[in-house]
Design an enzyme around this catalytic site. Structure first.
Site, PDB file in Angstrom:
ATOM      1  N   HIS A  33       0.772  -1.136   0.138  1.00 58.73           N
ATOM      2  CA  HIS A  33       0.248  -0.121  -0.009  1.00 58.73           C
ATOM      3  C   HIS A  33       1.019   1.251   0.004  1.00 58.73           C
ATOM      4  O   HIS A  33       0.730   2.200  -0.782  1.00 58.73           O
ATOM      5  CB  HIS A  33      -0.882   0.101   1.182  1.00 58.73           C
ATOM      6  CG  HIS A  33      -1.650   1.181   1.353  1.00 58.73           C
ATOM      7  ND1 HIS A  33      -3.096   1.326   1.018  1.00 58.73           N
ATOM      8  CD2 HIS A  33      -1.320   2.562   1.895  1.00 58.73           C
ATOM      9  CE1 HIS A  33      -3.455   2.579   1.178  1.00 58.73           C
ATOM     10  NE2 HIS A  33      -2.412   3.266   1.950  1.00 58.73           N
ATOM     11  N   GLU A  34       1.859   1.085   0.774  1.00 58.18           N
ATOM     12  CA  GLU A  34       2.727   2.479   1.030  1.00 58.18           C
ATOM     13  C   GLU A  34       3.578   2.541  -0.240  1.00 58.18           C
ATOM     14  O   GLU A  34       3.746   3.749  -0.657  1.00 58.18           O
ATOM     15  CB  GLU A  34       3.429   2.428   2.183  1.00 58.18           C
ATOM     16  CG  GLU A  34       2.708   2.307   3.485  1.00 58.18           C
ATOM     17  CD  GLU A  34       1.791   3.384   3.731  1.00 58.18           C
ATOM     18  OE1 GLU A  34       1.971   4.744   3.212  1.00 58.18           O
ATOM     19  OE2 GLU A  34       0.901   3.428   4.288  1.00 58.18           O
TER      20      GLU A  34
END
Length: 156
Positions: free
Chosen positions: A67-68
């Site tokens: 996600h990051e």
């Protein structure tokens, strides 16, 4: 796991799922409380919450990393890197990253008060001065009893 191992894992996840190098710093930040990780726009570094590794394990940590890294790669490519952007949502789907991480259970401190006359119990998140208040049922004096810690799910 230490920051060195986290850095190596972040580089491996970036190469495997995005086929692009991760050239900045990845580190743990124990001060993060409500999120699994965060991408820092100014420095392009990624901070991860070590509590997620302890509670959910390495698999969930990798999901948060993906996600990051979506934020990271899209920002460097000058494309839509925010949660509401179509580019971000599309990349999340392509790499199989979650849009939100699992919530951690947090302990909440509650202060317990009792009426001296009718023995009614009051629970408050914030501490108050009992001399300034009276019981809503009988008008009696309120006395501070104790501080308790309960899990977040028990409060709501």
């Amino acid at each position: 796991m230490e920051n060195k191992e986290l850095q190596a894992l972040m580089e491996m996840v970036s190469e495997r799922y995005f086929r692009k190098p991760f050239r900045h710093q990845a580190r743990f930040n124990a001060r993060l409380k409500t999120t699994g990780g965060r991408y820092l726009l100014a420095s392009h570094d990624i901070e991860m919450n070590p509590h997620y590794l302890k509670v959910f394990g390495k698999v969930e940590l990798i999901e948060i990393m993906k996600h990051e890294l979506c934020h990271y790669h899209l920002h460097l490519e000058k494309r839509g890197y925010k949660h509401r952007d179509a580019d971000f949502r599309k990349l999340l789907e392509e790499v199989g990253a979650p849009r939100f991480c699992k919530p951690l259970e947090a302990a909440v401190r509650l202060h317990e008060y009792t009426c001296e006359d009718c023995s009614t119990h009051f629970m408050r998140k914030r501490r108050m001065n009992p001399d300034r208040y009276r019981c809503g049922k009988c008008g009696g004096r309120i006395r501070y009893r104790r501080q308790r810690e309960v899990m977040q799910r028990d409060v709501n």
